[in-house]
Design a protein around this motif. Structure first.
Motif, PDB file in Angstrom:
ATOM      1  N   ARG A   1      45.964 -20.351  -1.380  1.00 60.69           N
ATOM      2  CA  ARG A   1      45.415 -20.504  -2.723  1.00 60.69           C
ATOM      3  C   ARG A   1      45.931 -21.780  -3.383  1.00 60.69           C
ATOM      4  O   ARG A   1      46.909 -22.378  -2.940  1.00 60.69           O
ATOM      5  CB  ARG A   1      45.779 -19.302  -3.592  1.00 60.69           C
ATOM      6  N   SER A   2      45.274 -22.172  -4.480  1.00 60.63           N
ATOM      7  CA  SER A   2      45.668 -23.381  -5.203  1.00 60.63           C
ATOM      8  C   SER A   2      47.049 -23.252  -5.834  1.00 60.63           C
ATOM      9  O   SER A   2      47.689 -24.255  -6.145  1.00 60.63           O
ATOM     10  CB  SER A   2      44.639 -23.702  -6.284  1.00 60.63           C
ATOM     11  N   ASP A   3      47.528 -22.000  -6.023  1.00 59.70           N
ATOM     12  CA  ASP A   3      48.865 -21.805  -6.595  1.00 59.70           C
ATOM     13  C   ASP A   3      49.956 -21.771  -5.528  1.00 59.70           C
ATOM     14  O   ASP A   3      51.122 -21.500  -5.819  1.00 59.70           O
ATOM     15  CB  ASP A   3      48.919 -20.531  -7.441  1.00 59.70           C
ATOM     16  N   GLY A   4      49.591 -22.048  -4.271  1.00 54.73           N
ATOM     17  CA  GLY A   4      50.572 -22.128  -3.197  1.00 54.73           C
ATOM     18  C   GLY A   4      50.885 -20.822  -2.498  1.00 54.73           C
ATOM     19  O   GLY A   4      51.738 -20.796  -1.605  1.00 54.73           O
ATOM     20  N   THR A   5      50.212 -19.749  -2.859  1.00 49.97           N
ATOM     21  CA  THR A   5      50.473 -18.452  -2.237  1.00 49.97           C
ATOM     22  C   THR A   5      49.453 -18.167  -1.139  1.00 49.97           C
ATOM     23  O   THR A   5      48.356 -18.740  -1.113  1.00 49.97           O
ATOM     24  CB  THR A   5      50.423 -17.324  -3.279  1.00 49.97           C
ATOM     25  N   LEU A   6      49.819 -17.270  -0.235  1.00 52.75           N
ATOM     26  CA  LEU A   6      48.905 -16.785   0.801  1.00 52.75           C
ATOM     27  C   LEU A   6      48.443 -15.388   0.434  1.00 52.75           C
ATOM     28  O   LEU A   6      49.254 -14.551   0.025  1.00 52.75           O
ATOM     29  CB  LEU A   6      49.607 -16.756   2.161  1.00 52.75           C
TER      30      LEU A   6
ATOM     31  N   ARG B   1      60.146 -20.976  -6.525  1.00 49.36           N
ATOM     32  CA  ARG B   1      60.782 -21.878  -7.485  1.00 49.36           C
ATOM     33  C   ARG B   1      60.022 -23.197  -7.590  1.00 49.36           C
ATOM     34  O   ARG B   1      59.958 -23.803  -8.660  1.00 49.36           O
ATOM     35  CB  ARG B   1      62.230 -22.127  -7.075  1.00 49.36           C
ATOM     36  N   LEU B   2      59.444 -23.659  -6.487  1.00 48.27           N
ATOM     37  CA  LEU B   2      58.677 -24.890  -6.522  1.00 48.27           C
ATOM     38  C   LEU B   2      57.332 -24.672  -7.192  1.00 48.27           C
ATOM     39  O   LEU B   2      56.826 -25.538  -7.915  1.00 48.27           O
ATOM     40  CB  LEU B   2      58.476 -25.439  -5.107  1.00 48.27           C
ATOM     41  N   ARG B   3      56.745 -23.501  -6.959  1.00 46.88           N
ATOM     42  CA  ARG B   3      55.443 -23.215  -7.571  1.00 46.88           C
ATOM     43  C   ARG B   3      55.544 -23.036  -9.081  1.00 46.88           C
ATOM     44  O   ARG B   3      54.611 -23.339  -9.814  1.00 46.88           O
ATOM     45  CB  ARG B   3      54.841 -21.948  -6.959  1.00 46.88           C
TER      46      ARG B   3
ATOM     47  N   SER C   1      54.955 -29.495 -12.028  1.00 51.13           N
ATOM     48  CA  SER C   1      53.526 -29.389 -11.773  1.00 51.13           C
ATOM     49  C   SER C   1      53.311 -29.283 -10.271  1.00 51.13           C
ATOM     50  O   SER C   1      53.776 -30.127  -9.511  1.00 51.13           O
ATOM     51  CB  SER C   1      52.814 -30.620 -12.346  1.00 51.13           C
ATOM     52  N   TYR C   2      52.619 -28.250  -9.835  1.00 50.21           N
ATOM     53  CA  TYR C   2      52.428 -28.000  -8.408  1.00 50.21           C
ATOM     54  C   TYR C   2      50.973 -28.250  -8.026  1.00 50.21           C
ATOM     55  O   TYR C   2      50.058 -27.788  -8.709  1.00 50.21           O
ATOM     56  CB  TYR C   2      52.822 -26.560  -8.063  1.00 50.21           C
ATOM     57  N   ARG C   3      50.758 -28.985  -6.949  1.00 44.57           N
ATOM     58  CA  ARG C   3      49.416 -29.257  -6.428  1.00 44.57           C
ATOM     59  C   ARG C   3      49.384 -28.939  -4.934  1.00 44.57           C
ATOM     60  O   ARG C   3      50.235 -29.414  -4.181  1.00 44.57           O
ATOM     61  CB  ARG C   3      49.028 -30.720  -6.640  1.00 44.57           C
TER      62      ARG C   3
END
Length: 410
Positions: A53-58, A126-128, A132-134
């Motif tokens: 996903r765009s938020d970095g999760t699976l 913590r990074l997400r 700002s996370y992309r």
């Protein structure tokens, strides 16, 4: 195609052996099915195979479908992290930091935006939830779609970036070279690749990745957009370097909350911050017009000398209200100014030379408040050198070229 064949072959072997085994053979078959699907994804260059996903999760279905594969890749990643002698991250110029996937406590100080290039990993929480996370997923050892690469790079905000894939090698090199070319930090692919390899020798690309970049930038370099013109004021006021600083200083001092001669955050402090920034910029390469604007705006909206949370953000908002009227600044440079103002109190360190210069210039004036500047809180090498020396006077002559300009401390 090589990775498509290798994954498909490995998956087929695991599947056949898994079916033939009793007991836990189904786990091997499950892993084999995962590799088979990945092989098909490589053949079709589909990084969305893991559903990141765009938020970095699976998503849950990805964990269910590829659990043995996810556990395998995580185990290999942790093993390499523990045994490899390679640094987690390395800095380039222009506030760009590249490296491997990092744990939360390993993220370099001062990063404004994290660019995650992995398709197969869930980003640490913590990074997400921090900067700002992309997310821009690319299959390992593969290449992205050029039609979405360029718009994605164009959408990235100004400020220090941390770019990473799993190990900070192929995908990281590919994306960073594209970024350097799109932002006109480098003139040729060879120049961009040499810059990366000098900082991170392991960041090497395979032939497919090299051919991809050659197709994008091997011919004519992307045209650099001409500076935008505005209808406000004469043409000579539309550039960053033609700011009428005397007029701007007079306006801000008159319009902002009163600061008496005893204020430790008033105009006298602003002038010293500007002088410090001009000294630092002779070595850091900071953007002069940005650091001069920072000196003026960073504390201008303080209501008093006590604890005043949010004053930096208010200073950035006030600068935005004057932009286009009292001064002109590109979007990239205004983002640097805004970030430097907003975070100059809470920020620790910053990799961008302009933002780091702004913060160091402010912290080198802590003597006004009876505090000794601490080298550990400086973002630049020059800032640490001055703080370690104890006084800035030996370097004051470096700002002499600006001494006759109003708003600069003597």
């Amino acid at each position: 195609m090589k990775y498509a064949l290798l994954n498909s072959l490995l998956g087929s072997i695991m599947l056949v052996y898994g079916i033939g085994l009793t007991g836990a053979g189904w786990l091997l078959a499950w892993l084999g099915i995962g590799f088979l699907i990945i092989g098909i994804a490589y053949a079709r260059r589909k990084a969305a195979v893991f559903g990141k996903r765009s938020d970095g999760t699976l998503p849950l279905w990805s964990w269910a479908a590829f659990l043995p594969l996810h556990l395998y890749t995580l185990a290999v990643w942790h093993l390499i992290r523990l045994l490899s002698g390679e640094s987690a991250s390395d800095s380039l110029r222009g506030g760009i930091v590249i490296g491997r996937r990092v744990l939360g406590h390993e993220l370099p100080y001062g990063i404004a935006t994290v660019v995650d290039l992995t398709a197969e990993f869930q980003e640490p929480a913590r990074l997400r939830s921090g900067p700002s996370y992309r997310s821009f997923p690319i299959l390992d050892a593969s290449v992205p779609d050029s039609d979405i690469l360029r718009p994605f790079i164009a959408s990235l905000p100004a400020g220090p970036l941390y770019i990473h894939c799993a190990q900070g090698h192929g995908r990281t090199a590919l994306f960073t070279i594209a970024l350097l070319m799109e932002r006109h930090h480098c003139q040729t692919l060879d120049e961009a690749q040499a810059m990366i390899l000098q900082s991170r020798p392991g960041a090497r690309m395979n032939r497919q990745q090299q051919a991809f970049l050659q197709g994008l930038y091997g011919g004519d370099r992307p045209e650099k957009p001409a500076p935008e013109r505005t209808s406000q004021g004469p043409d000579d006021l539309t550039t960053n370097t033609s700011i009428n600083f005397p007029k701007l200083w007079s306006h801000v001092i008159t319009a902002c909350p009163p600061h008496d001669s005893f204020s430790i955050h008033g105009p006298d402090h602003w002038r010293r911050v500007e002088r410090n920034a001009l000294i630092l910029a002779t070595r850091t390469g900071a953007k002069i017009h940005v650091v001069r604007l920072f000196a003026l705006f960073h504390d201008c909206c303080r209501l008093h000398d006590g604890w005043d949370p949010g004053h930096g953000k208010e200073g950035a908002k006030y600068a935005a209200s004057l932009r286009g009227q009292m001064f002109h600044l590109s979007d990239e440079d205004f983002d640097l100014l805004s970030y430097a103002c907003e975070w100059h109190t809470e920020g620790k360190h910053n990799a961008d030379p302009t933002i780091g210069t702004c913060w160091d210039a402010d912290r080198l004036d802590l003597g006004r408040a009876g505090m000794i500047p601490n080298p550990a809180y400086m973002s630049t090498e020059f800032g640490r050198e001055i703080a370690d020396h104890g006084v800035i006077h030996p370097w004051v002559h470096l700002a002499e070229s600006h001494q006759n300009e109003p708003g600069t401390a003597p």
